[in-house]
Design an enzyme around this catalytic site. Structure first.
Site, PDB file in Angstrom:
ATOM      1  N   LYS A 136      -6.441  -9.936   8.746  1.00  0.00           N
ATOM      2  CA  LYS A 136      -5.134  -9.791   9.391  1.00  0.00           C
ATOM      3  C   LYS A 136      -4.057 -10.059   8.361  1.00  0.00           C
ATOM      4  CE  LYS A 136      -4.227  -9.426  13.659  1.00  0.00           C
ATOM      5  NZ  LYS A 136      -4.592  -8.185  14.352  1.00  0.00           N
ATOM      6  N   THR A 173      -9.828  -9.562  13.481  1.00  0.00           N
ATOM      7  CA  THR A 173      -8.589  -9.948  12.810  1.00  0.00           C
ATOM      8  C   THR A 173      -7.674 -10.691  13.778  1.00  0.00           C
ATOM      9  OG1 THR A 173      -7.401  -7.866  13.253  1.00  0.00           O
ATOM     10  CG2 THR A 173      -8.795  -7.941  11.278  1.00  0.00           C
ATOM     11  N   HIS A 209      18.399  -2.622 -16.209  1.00  0.00           N
ATOM     12  CA  HIS A 209      19.356  -2.142 -17.196  1.00  0.00           C
ATOM     13  C   HIS A 209      20.797  -2.222 -16.689  1.00  0.00           C
ATOM     14  CE1 HIS A 209      15.909  -0.809 -19.414  1.00  0.00           C
ATOM     15  NE2 HIS A 209      15.596   0.148 -18.566  1.00  0.00           N
TER      16      HIS A 209
END
Lengths: 302, 302, 302, 302
Positions: free
Chosen positions: A12, A58, A266
């Site tokens: 999960k 899960t 940048h």
């Protein structure tokens, strides 16, 4: 030549658990986690025939996260991950490996039971336990190769424990150069002796021994990284990366290695001379893409 | 015990290059890529002293992407990645490893020079070349261990080539069960014999031999996955995963293995009986988090 | 019945400008903005025939943002927005309206020229100038109706100025109830006398007079909102919203009104009694969707 | 001068409802919506004192969305929004205004009960009902001023109904110029007689009469927009915008107006001549920010 099942795991992901602890004086404490569990073991049948006899749902994993938060509290994401990983591998015969990945969202205290979250900084932890020898994660999933001996804190359950952070943006507005690089047929970049250096830190460190206070290590590592970034006169982002990693290992004896992933965000100086203004680089365009990406590991010599 | 540099790499990430090819009859073709390059090699100096003599600037890498798109065109993301990876490792003595990751955004044709992009599906490719033995990526970066012999297409530059896709969401509104799983102290999930099964496919396959037509393999793999998902009566998402992987390998003899990462996008039936309505499950809540996450590799037996 | 052009505007969105100011002692200051400009005026021709004689290119608008940052510096996002909006409407005969929306990303100082950005909090500002009567934005675009007299700071260029913030998450772990609401056929919610109340503040305030120090007003408004959130025993998020808005207006005499948009970020108590644990609500699921959304304006009586 | 409550509204946002309809022959149909409800009315008390007697909980609004999807099905997002908006304003004495915003995610059919969603295109609908005269939304919330008479489909409940879409990206690789614009002190842009024109359409149209088949109107409007984009030789994105809006109104007699919001997704030609290649513009950098943003309304003359 047959087709077979290779490495696999399941679990999960992203259980969002918030734990409130109430002190007798009415002061509350708050812990806010995002917990992802992945289990591995004897799982061939569910893949080949859909027989789920070896599968811990899960949904049960999610329940366990909530129940453990309630029953044991959350001392640190590392400690909570260890509790969970040990539980899953110890309690189910068919589950031999567990990986628990945790994000913690820090909150600032405003009052006895009031909090603010202004931050994008996320603290991370990862615990990996395998009671059956080789790692059982998928072949092409992230699989750190420990550079030194794995953290070992009990005979029966060798665990690897990682801490880290993401979402910390740092910027030096000077003391950064970039010169002396390779020039080939495709190079148009000019050398520069003064540029902005900015990055968003993604760091993960591995514990060689488990400290009494994971939270103290986190604070020390974060502070060392920040100080090293600010304090390094930089000839390349690689150099800054190494300085940051070295500072963390020097500050934190429990750490074996640190991996840093540093985008070069940048900032290009805008030429304002066409508008009748001087050439001093004071205005910059913060660009999105493409960006440099510097990745490196710093570790203790074997 | 000293502190040293470990595995490292650097490069330009997410160069967004669009290539327009104009046929004599006025018909245009469009290729839209996001290219990330990571190079490794003899890079200790830049980390330790800031000496950049061995560093090919990331800006140059970006220029090379553009120049190669112009000069060679883009036959497929895999072929373009191979061109780039071979160039970087062959042309610079200090660069011994290259990883090129590419996303391709497909466009639909509307007219001779008009296109639409309605899609979230992204085609992916990855090429990894190392002319100096062991992989030089960071210890904890994704490092697929080939389950069978690596793709070898030339004596001098062994390359691993991957294809794949992300962003393909699939749903079966029936023919999915989940029963017979482990029940422990934390299990509250009820068995179900009819549920929605939905996932967003993240697939990566590895080539054992380089085909004449990468695009044909991509189409065949995608179609095989979709057909297997739709055609499998599922007792677990793991079972569906294996069926999808097996179908891809059966359809594509050039592939050695496939890794699938399938979130279980839960659709919970809403109980409308409190509102005086019948109990037939016709209305579902599409939940965000937590979600199941099933990961597995399917491969040809050695 | 013909088809005609209605309200319209155009501009350059999301110019990411960073301004570095260098003091004589080597200390730098940093301002980081995202500037979006939208202009309106006599723009029928470009829509109907493609004649661009009245169109100031969006590229020029971007250049102007950079040039003004260089030439004038950035005292505050509100002041910078005013400069830009006045410039566009004053300098081009065909441009009669301007809307400048600015996001400012705050940075923390780490050293004389080092900064960190940990935050998700974003300061916002908006300036709207129209030298030709009625607003010329699209019919269905956000169009605030001033509740009191518009900010008027010069005879020739009436401007509306807004400040605000987004990305500030606040949470009270108690002192929040929700009871006494309407119960209809579709209501299943139980009353609660103790819940978590959490929100992510999206606030926009309108200036009735232009202060000498916009930054001071921003700080005062932010602090007043936070204090009101923490200090209000809440029977509804609406009540908290009004308290927050009232506190801002009381703290900031230059403000005429404030609009608040407060998602109710639900934290649902997890019932751990099935796992043999007590019923005290200590563990919560932080849910993503759906969420309550409370929107309201607080203003000074006419 | 007191501080008072201004315009306000509240509701449940982003209820993710999926409706499965099962035909007798085993074929399923799928509708996938994201529904946001906002209600207004006599809500002063909850703001000033926290008395919620007039408040229909947002949880109840969510339940109503599910129950109505179950009971009535979802013929179209517009029709479903009308059902909901009428229900809320008709059933609660204290609720006099409702705004229902819906996103629909289209799925492709793969089989009798299998579906794929490859798309980023989202269909939108919005319904606004007010039984008490003036709009009661917040002053600075989006408030479309109908350009012609509002849609009126019943005596008791005047409603405004909107349809639309987002997430449709279109690109012409030629037949686009940009010349003849204003040149001022900040202009550096060169004129161009051949550029890529690309945008991501965000469109919202308003119905003047309610059609029997909202889905047919959606299809006709979408197709007309796409054809107009592809078929227009463009001297400005504004010109293309007007052509798209005009085409929609011509194709759909039930529509009174359409608002278009078109980012100019810049594709900058990369100069490859420094690399010894020719100057033909074949390679482009797809830039992220800043971008042009063109907004305009096209409507029928009064």
């Amino acid at each position: 030549m047959g087709i077979v099942l290779g490495p696999n795991r399941y679990g999960k992901a992203e259980t969002r658990v918030v734990r409130v602890s109430r002190a007798a004086d009415g002061t509350h404490a708050l812990t806010d986690l995002n917990v992802s569990v992945a289990l591995s073991g004897d799982l061939v049948d569910t893949h080949l025939t859909g027989d789920n006899a070896n599968v811990l749902p899960t949904d049960t994993q999610k329940n366990t996260v909530y129940a453990f938060a309630k029953q044991h509290g959350i001392a640190s994401p590392e400690a909570f991950g260890l509790l969970l990983a040990r539980h899953f591998t110890a309690s189910q015969e068919t589950i031999t490996g567990a990986r628990v990945e945790i994000e913690e969202y820090p909150w600032n205290r405003l009052g006895p039971h009031s909090f603010s979250r202004e931050g994008s900084l996320v603290r991370t932890a990862s615990v990996r336990i395998s009671s059956s020898g080789p790692a059982s994660g998928p072949a092409s999933a992230p699989a750190p190769a420990p550079a030194s001996a794995p953290a070992s804190e009990s005979a029966s359950a060798p665990a690897e424990v990682f801490g880290g952070l993401t979402g910390l943006t740092l910027l030096n507005s000077t003391d950064s150069e970039f010169t002396g690089f390779i020039v080939d047929d495709y190079t148009t970049l000019a050398e520069t002796s003064d540029r902005i250096l900015a990055t968003a830190v993604d760091a993960r460190w591995r514990f060689s021994s488990l400290p009494a206070d994971f939270n103290a290590v986190f604070g020390a590592a974060r502070d060392a990284m920040i100080a090293a970034f600010a304090g390094t006169y930089s000839y390349s982002l690689q150099q800054t990366l190494f300085a940051m990693g070295k500072a963390v290992l020097e500050a934190c004896p429990d750490l074996a290695e640190i991996r840093l992933r540093l985008p070069n965000k940048h900032h290009f100086a805008v030429d304002c001379t066409p508008f009748g203004l001087d050439a001093a680089p004071e205005v910059f365009h913060a660009d999105d893409r493409p960006y440099g990406l510097i990745e490196g590991t710093v570790l203790r010599e074997g």
